[in-house]
Design an enzyme around this catalytic site. Structure first.
Site, PDB file in Angstrom:
ATOM      1  N   GLU A  60      17.201   7.167  89.373  1.00 26.65           N
ATOM      2  CA  GLU A  60      18.615   7.541  89.246  1.00 26.65           C
ATOM      3  C   GLU A  60      19.160   7.352  87.837  1.00 26.65           C
ATOM      4  OE1 GLU A  60      17.461   5.745  91.821  1.00 26.65           O
ATOM      5  OE2 GLU A  60      17.952   6.903  93.607  1.00 26.65           O
ATOM      6  N   HIS A 129      22.504   0.122 101.815  1.00 27.69           N
ATOM      7  CA  HIS A 129      22.714   1.567 101.895  1.00 27.69           C
ATOM      8  C   HIS A 129      24.099   1.936 102.416  1.00 27.69           C
ATOM      9  CE1 HIS A 129      18.448   1.643 101.246  1.00 27.69           C
ATOM     10  NE2 HIS A 129      18.357   2.944 101.392  1.00 27.69           N
TER      11      HIS A 129
END
Lengths: 325, 361
Positions: A60, A129
């Site tokens: 990322e 998450h």
């Protein structure tokens, strides 16, 4: 008007903007060949080819940084984060580079990047998450933050986001991807920074956004039916810029405010709203501002208990009755 | 502890005469003098800025480039219209090397409205997109993915150019750098990653911070790599020309490690008395100073005369003084300026499409 899912609405916005502007590129993990981890980008590779729909490694910081660098030279990347929770590994790129480069260059550079993906709890995936970082993101001047609740808003706001010359962070919700709604076909653009009254009412204002809008609407039904309470549900849609005039207008009508947010309470979006409402509409209030947030702990895994950690219709109803007590 | 070879240990007889490399052989006398002049201008600018700092005219950090001038000047002298540069916080040399005027550069250090970033960025955040210079970045290694992104844009637009992404030797251990390496090689992005190895990541020597050879790490990403001496501007140009050409012609990325040395501390906040000896610094100054070495070369080539060298130096000192005077005389930004240059939309209200409040109190 066509009825489509939130997922399809996001996809339609992507496809229409890819069609409209050759500088738009969709980039992220599994967006192309895999058809999207949540199938949002399904079919885009076949239609637009690998130059426009780009699979990235799980990297990322690297690929978000590449997108930011490319945007400085006029590309308009729409980056998918499989989960917004992964923003933490790209924090420096997102909130030092994208957020600050215009300022630090004295306005010489702008960074027309969109970073989008789901940011929500409720799917039993545990604390790593389930982050909802809209407050963290919006704390950085220079960025825009959008959290759409309906298919129509998702489409119209994403089209605005892609056309925007500032970095826009677009927070979707995996629990909403399958929700259906009417969405105008073709050109449908919703400006950033414009709230929407999802239900009109006179006794109580619920200020909310994202999936909490659905919970608030469900609670409002019960309030009307069982308690004869008329509730106005105001969907902010965009966190920054913030349509505070619409908040003031609703508060002036109902004089009672409940803020509902899927956020940890400390220094949340709701904290900011509560400050602003008391500062600018003190005399309109008939009681203290209440807030319903996520129960203050890391996201619990246990499926039935996670439901109780997040805002839900039952919790919203209870909070609404407390607000009016 | 220093892994940095001392000047005595280093090989001083270059096996190759880099002046004969085609990219150098074709330089006109005027172009050679311009390379020299740029290096001198950088040094005098920085010395002047240090005096201003010591006189408390400049706040924050000041990371001086003194000793490393041949790297930025050599690399940036090769730039074509579609070549781009991005670097870290030791950025004054690159800014002058790409052609920025020293007045707004100095004014930025003074925090003045006439600064290149209107006094909003400071020493670490110089930018000039009109000269393909994209900063000036404060976080070690954070600019390297952006450099790969500049290359991505070049490739996407089909432009024949390359991005040079500069970093120090301390940056090679940052994750963002490795992620950028991987993406650049995976996607064939035309970027040259330039490691300016001055031997110390702040006060920690290479031996104490980095395992193995720095440039060689590129091989793990299937990238070509090279190492060269950064005290010789001809050698820098010869090496960088090879890899810039590779990038422009084939789109392939590479990593080049350029051996250099800074005479000053990491920043002005570094007392520079804990991690290296004064003797080491003096040895570099005496035997490997890039400006002195190039001056000697140009004198030997008959391109430069002692009188012209003297004149260039005098002019560079005067230019730095003019920049300081300009900065001194310039106004500070006002409190009202704090909230401009934050949002493109706020700065272009007639084109604003969003609604609502952008700023909060």
């Amino acid at each position: 008007m066509p009825v489509i899912t939130y997922r399809e609405a996001v996809r339609h916005a992507l496809a229409e903007e890819l069609e409209r502007d050759p500088n738009v590129v969709v980039m992220g993990e599994e967006v192309a060949q895999f058809n999207g981890a949540y199938k949002v980008t399904e079919g885009l590779l076949a239609r637009f080819g690998p130059q426009r729909i780009v699979d990235t490694p799980i990297s990322e910081a690297g690929f978000i940084g590449v997108g930011i660098g490319a945007s400085m030279l006029g590309i308009r990347p729409v980056m998918e984060l499989m989960f917004w929770s992964f923003y933490s590994v790209a924090f420096d790129q997102i909130l030092n580079n994208a957020a600050n480069v215009r300022y630090m260059s004295g306005g010489q550079i702008h960074c027309p990047i969109v970073i989008r993906g789901p940011a929500n709890g409720g799917t039993n995936v545990g604390a790593t998450h389930s982050h909802t970082p809209e407050n963290v993101l919006a704390n950085h001047p220079g960025v825009k933050v959008v959290v759409p609740s309906t298919p129509a808003d998702a489409k119209g706001l994403l089209k605005s986001a892609i056309r925007d010359n500032d970095p826009v962070f677009f927070l979707e919700n995996t629990m909403l991807y399958g929700e259906k709604g009417e969405v105008p076909a073709g050109e449908h653009v919703v400006p950033l920074g414009l709230a929407d009254v999802k239900r009109a009412g006179t006794d109580l204002t619920i200020v909310t956004y994202g999936r909490s809008v659905l919970h608030s609407l469900a609670a409002a039904e019960v309030l009307e039916r069982e308690h004869k309470i008329s509730t106005e549900v105001l969907d902010l849609r965009t966190i920054r810029p913030l349509d505070f005039d619409s908040v003031l207008k609703s508060v002036a009508k109902t004089h009672r405010v409940l803020i509902v947010e899927e956020q940890k309470p400390f220094a949340s979006v709701g904290s900011q709203l509560a400050y602003m409402i008391q500062r600018e509409a003190f005399d309109e209030l008939d009681g203290p501002i209440h807030r319903l947030a996520t129960v203050d702990a890391p996201a619990i895994y246990s499926p039935p208990v996670e439901v109780e950690q997040l805002p839900n219709p039952r919790r919203v109803l209870q909070a609404a009755l407390e607000t009016l007590a | 502890m220093s892994k940095k070879p001392t000047a005595k240990e280093a090989t001083t007889t270059a096996a190759i005469d880099h002046a004969q490399a085609p990219v150098n052989a074709r330089l006109t006398p005027e172009e050679r003098i311009e390379l020299f002049r740029k290096m001198v201008r950088i040094r005098r600018f920085e010395e002047r800025s240090l005096r201003a700092y010591q006189a408390k005219k400049i706040g924050g950090f000041l990371h001086l480039y003194i000793g490393q001038e041949a790297v930025a000047v050599g690399c940036c002298s090769l730039m074509g219209p579609h070549d781009h540069v991005i670097t870290a916080y030791r950025d004054h040399g690159h800014a002058i090397a790409v052609g920025m005027d020293t007045k707004p550069l100095m004014a930025e250090l003074y925090g003045k409205a006439t600064g290149c970033s209107k006094g909003k960025g400071g020493s670490m955040h110089y930018f000039d997109p009109s000269r393909n210079f994209w900063g000036g970045h404060g976080i070690v290694g954070g600019q390297i993915p952006l450099g790969a992104g500049l290359a991505y844009a070049l490739k996407y637009k089909g432009l024949k150019g390359a991005a040079m992404a500069f970093m120090g030797d301390g940056a090679v251990n940052q994750g963002a750098v490795h992620e950028a390496y991987n993406l650049a090689s995976l996607w064939n992005l035309p970027v040259v990653f330039v490691i300016e190895n001055n031997g110390y990541s702040m006060g920690t020597s290479q031996a104490r911070s980095s395992a193995g050879e720095l440039a060689q790490r590129a091989a793990g990403y299937d990238m070509q790599w090279g190492q060269c001496n950064g005290h010789d501007v001809y050698e820098v140009r010869a090496m960088m020309d090879k890899f810039l050409t590779l990038a422009r012609e084939t789109g392939k990325p590479s990593t080049v490690e350029i051996d250099t040395y800074r005479y000053r501390g990491h920043s002005v906040a570094d007392p520079d008395n804990t991690y290296r000896s004064k003797q080491e610094i003096e040895e570099y100054r005496r035997t490997r100073d890039p400006i002195q070495l190039f001056q000697d070369k140009l004198l030997a080539e008959g391109v430069l005369t002692p009188a012209l060298a003297e004149q260039i130096d005098t002019e560079a000192r005067a230019e730095a003084d003019v920049a300081a005077d300009f900065s001194e005389a310039s106004p500070f930004p006002t409190p009202a300026d704090i909230q401009t240059d934050v949002y493109w939309e706020a700065d272009n209200p007639s084109e604003r499409r969003s609604q609502g409040r952008l700023f909060f109190t």
